[in-house]
Scaffold this motif. Structure first.
Motif, PDB file in Angstrom:
ATOM      1  N   MET A   1       0.845  -1.198   0.000  1.00  0.00           N
ATOM      2  CA  MET A   1       0.000   0.000   0.000  1.00  0.00           C
ATOM      3  C   MET A   1       0.878   1.244   0.000  1.00  0.00           C
ATOM      4  SD  MET A   1      -3.027   1.068   2.663  1.00  0.00           S
ATOM      5  CE  MET A   1      -3.969   2.563   2.396  1.00  0.00           C
ATOM      6  N   GLU A   2       0.595   2.187  -0.923  1.00  0.00           N
ATOM      7  CA  GLU A   2       1.406   3.392  -1.041  1.00  0.00           C
ATOM      8  C   GLU A   2       1.187   4.300   0.166  1.00  0.00           C
ATOM      9  OE1 GLU A   2      -0.453   2.133  -3.327  1.00  0.00           O
ATOM     10  OE2 GLU A   2       0.968   1.504  -4.872  1.00  0.00           O
ATOM     11  N   LEU A   3       2.286   4.858   0.671  1.00  0.00           N
ATOM     12  CA  LEU A   3       2.189   5.762   1.809  1.00  0.00           C
ATOM     13  C   LEU A   3       1.777   7.161   1.389  1.00  0.00           C
ATOM     14  CD1 LEU A   3       5.379   4.677   3.814  1.00  0.00           C
ATOM     15  CD2 LEU A   3       3.002   3.981   4.178  1.00  0.00           C
ATOM     16  N   ALA A   4       2.068   7.508   0.156  1.00  0.00           N
ATOM     17  CA  ALA A   4       1.704   8.846  -0.337  1.00  0.00           C
ATOM     18  C   ALA A   4       1.303   8.744  -1.791  1.00  0.00           C
ATOM     19  CB  ALA A   4       2.881   9.806  -0.170  1.00  0.00           C
ATOM     20  N   PHE A   5       0.299   9.531  -2.167  1.00  0.00           N
ATOM     21  CA  PHE A   5      -0.159   9.554  -3.556  1.00  0.00           C
ATOM     22  C   PHE A   5      -1.047  10.784  -3.742  1.00  0.00           C
ATOM     23  CE2 PHE A   5      -3.070   6.932  -1.100  1.00  0.00           C
ATOM     24  CZ  PHE A   5      -4.298   7.524  -1.352  1.00  0.00           C
ATOM     25  N   ILE A   6      -1.316  11.093  -5.002  1.00  0.00           N
ATOM     26  CA  ILE A   6      -2.229  12.193  -5.329  1.00  0.00           C
ATOM     27  C   ILE A   6      -3.626  11.600  -5.508  1.00  0.00           C
ATOM     28  CG2 ILE A   6      -2.802  14.001  -6.984  1.00  0.00           C
ATOM     29  CD1 ILE A   6       0.148  14.114  -7.739  1.00  0.00           C
ATOM     30  N   PRO A 158       5.857   8.764  -4.656  1.00  0.00           N
ATOM     31  CA  PRO A 158       4.933   9.430  -3.732  1.00  0.00           C
ATOM     32  C   PRO A 158       3.966  10.384  -4.412  1.00  0.00           C
ATOM     33  CG  PRO A 158       7.234  10.000  -3.224  1.00  0.00           C
ATOM     34  CD  PRO A 158       7.256   9.024  -4.343  1.00  0.00           C
ATOM     35  N   TRP A 159       4.274  10.801  -5.639  1.00  0.00           N
ATOM     36  CA  TRP A 159       3.343  11.672  -6.349  1.00  0.00           C
ATOM     37  C   TRP A 159       2.525  10.883  -7.388  1.00  0.00           C
ATOM     38  CZ3 TRP A 159       8.692  12.394  -6.578  1.00  0.00           C
ATOM     39  CH2 TRP A 159       9.308  11.951  -7.757  1.00  0.00           C
ATOM     40  N   GLY A 160       2.466   9.588  -7.232  1.00  0.00           N
ATOM     41  CA  GLY A 160       1.639   8.780  -8.114  1.00  0.00           C
ATOM     42  C   GLY A 160       0.169   9.173  -7.984  1.00  0.00           C
ATOM     43  N   LEU A 161      -0.560   9.052  -9.063  1.00  0.00           N
ATOM     44  CA  LEU A 161      -1.970   9.459  -9.109  1.00  0.00           C
ATOM     45  C   LEU A 161      -2.861   8.241  -8.869  1.00  0.00           C
ATOM     46  CD1 LEU A 161      -4.126  11.650  -9.794  1.00  0.00           C
ATOM     47  CD2 LEU A 161      -3.916  10.894 -12.181  1.00  0.00           C
ATOM     48  N   LYS A 162      -3.711   8.327  -7.864  1.00  0.00           N
ATOM     49  CA  LYS A 162      -4.627   7.226  -7.572  1.00  0.00           C
ATOM     50  C   LYS A 162      -5.790   7.259  -8.558  1.00  0.00           C
ATOM     51  CE  LYS A 162      -7.481   5.145  -3.970  1.00  0.00           C
ATOM     52  NZ  LYS A 162      -7.973   5.254  -2.574  1.00  0.00           N
ATOM     53  N   ILE A 163      -6.008   6.146  -9.233  1.00  0.00           N
ATOM     54  CA  ILE A 163      -7.070   6.027 -10.226  1.00  0.00           C
ATOM     55  C   ILE A 163      -8.106   5.015  -9.725  1.00  0.00           C
ATOM     56  CG2 ILE A 163      -7.632   5.386 -12.595  1.00  0.00           C
ATOM     57  CD1 ILE A 163      -6.084   7.980 -12.397  1.00  0.00           C
ATOM     58  N   THR A 177      -1.955   3.262  -8.435  1.00  0.00           N
ATOM     59  CA  THR A 177      -1.351   4.573  -8.699  1.00  0.00           C
ATOM     60  C   THR A 177      -0.578   4.566 -10.021  1.00  0.00           C
ATOM     61  OG1 THR A 177       0.569   3.955  -7.357  1.00  0.00           O
ATOM     62  CG2 THR A 177      -1.187   5.206  -6.270  1.00  0.00           C
ATOM     63  N   TYR A 178      -0.676   5.710 -10.732  1.00  0.00           N
ATOM     64  CA  TYR A 178      -0.082   5.848 -12.062  1.00  0.00           C
ATOM     65  C   TYR A 178       0.607   7.217 -12.169  1.00  0.00           C
ATOM     66  CZ  TYR A 178      -3.099   1.889 -13.121  1.00  0.00           C
ATOM     67  OH  TYR A 178      -3.707   0.646 -13.107  1.00  0.00           O
ATOM     68  N   HIS A 179       1.482   7.341 -13.168  1.00  0.00           N
ATOM     69  CA  HIS A 179       2.167   8.620 -13.371  1.00  0.00           C
ATOM     70  C   HIS A 179       1.144   9.715 -13.713  1.00  0.00           C
ATOM     71  CE1 HIS A 179       6.480   7.847 -13.140  1.00  0.00           C
ATOM     72  NE2 HIS A 179       6.257   6.656 -13.712  1.00  0.00           N
ATOM     73  N   PRO A 180       1.171  10.827 -12.998  1.00  0.00           N
ATOM     74  CA  PRO A 180       0.232  11.926 -13.288  1.00  0.00           C
ATOM     75  C   PRO A 180       0.722  12.779 -14.456  1.00  0.00           C
ATOM     76  CG  PRO A 180       1.597  12.532 -11.428  1.00  0.00           C
ATOM     77  CD  PRO A 180       2.030  11.134 -11.841  1.00  0.00           C
TER      78      PRO A 180
END
Length: 325
Positions: A1-6, A158-163, A177-180
């Motif tokens: 599970m990602e700790l940080a994402f957009i 950490p700046w991955g985009l949650k879709i 999460t994917y590249h924004p």
């Protein structure tokens, strides 16, 4: 599970009572206002009149929206005109789908019409609005965030985009999460705007070269960002169609920069014809007859009396002597 994402918005539309406020459309509208506002400031600084950018924008903006939509529909026709698709969706701009290449091409056509109506050279106008267009693109790209579209490949950064699951690619349904790429392009456009502003001040760009620099710089970023995207696209020789378009447009923009600098160096001294004000000609026309009448009156009275009086006195003396003789 990602700790940080957009995070992505749960909905792309907010209802203000019965009025739907769509995030995509809102970003486009705000971008247009920023482009016109900043373009107006630059136009005035170049010697133009306030309001001219907005007046021409009345032509450029609708043409740009139509061109952007046409490019998207034509290059992604299978989304609207194949079995199981509804062709009416081609008109639903608020759901996303504006091709920047068509928007710029048709927007330039609309601006050309507006410029001709005001007697203004299109290259000068294009130079003024170039950074504003880049800022508008930076804002408009956030509309893709509201629609959860046009993202890149999977990432754990950490700046991955949650879709959300409904918007994920079919081949990676369990990845979150994917590249924004919308964010990458937004930041790139801001950098392009700042580059054009700096170069214009440093080198006094004119005759469309500031706009050409914007186009060239944007296409460089668009090429690598386009390469990161995972949405479906037509490919030619293994490359996405938009990558080929970016290459062609980049070459054309650089060629224009080089040729324009040789053929028309420097910057325009006048960007907009100065129309006479209503007070100017009217006052001048009213003053000229009065001045002419005053001058004629001045010339007639004193000059004739004082110049001819000595001759009259001499004739009178001769007459009196003749009588006495």
């Amino acid at each position: 599970m990602e700790l940080a994402f957009i995070p992505s918005p749960a909905h792309g539309v907010v209802h203000l009572g019965p009025i739907p406020l769509r995030g995509y459309a809102f970003c486009i509208i705000i971008g247009v206002f920023v482009a016109v506002w900043y373009g107006n400031k630059r136009w005035i600084a170049r010697g133009g009149k306030a309001g001219t950018v907005a007046d021409i924008g009345v032509w450029a903006v609708p043409f740009g929206l139509i061109g952007g939509r046409l490019y998207h529909v034509i290059t992604d026709y299978e989304l609207y005109f194949t079995d199981g698709k509804d062709w009416v969706d081609a008109f639903k701009v608020w759901q996303g789908g504006l091709g920047i290449w068509g928007a710029i091409a048709f927007g330039a056509l609309g601006a050309w019409i507006g410029c001709r109506r005001r007697g203004i050279a299109l290259p000068a106008y294009a130079d003024a609005i170039a950074p504003g267009i880049a800022f508008a693109q930076a804002i408009g790209r956030w509309g893709n965030w509201f629609n959860q579209e046009l993202y890149g490949g999977p990432t754990t950064l950490p700046w991955g985009l949650k879709i959300d699951a409904a918007h994920r690619p079919d081949n990676t349904p369990d990845l979150v999460t994917y590249h924004p790429t919308f964010l990458y392009e937004s930041l790139w456009c801001i950098g392009v705007a700042l580059l054009v502003i700096w170069a214009d001040r440093r080198f006094k760009l004119g005759h469309g070269r500031a706009f050409a620099l914007y186009v060239a710089a944007y296409t460089v970023g668009r090429a690598w960002i386009e390469h990161m995207r995972v949405d479906y696209a037509h490919r030619i020789l293994g490359m996405r169609l938009n990558d080929w378009t970016a290459i062609v447009v980049f070459v054309a923009a650089v060629a224009y920069l080089v040729l324009s600098a040789k053929l028309r160096p420097g910057r325009e001294e006048t960007v907009e014809p100065v129309a006479a004000t209503a007070e100017g000609p009217a006052d001048g026309a009213a003053e000229e007859p009065e001045q002419a009448a005053d001058q004629a009156e001045t010339d007639a009275e004193p000059a004739v009396d004082f110049e001819k009086k000595p001759e009259a006195d001499a004739a009178e003396d001769v007459a009196q002597k003749s009588v006495q003789s």
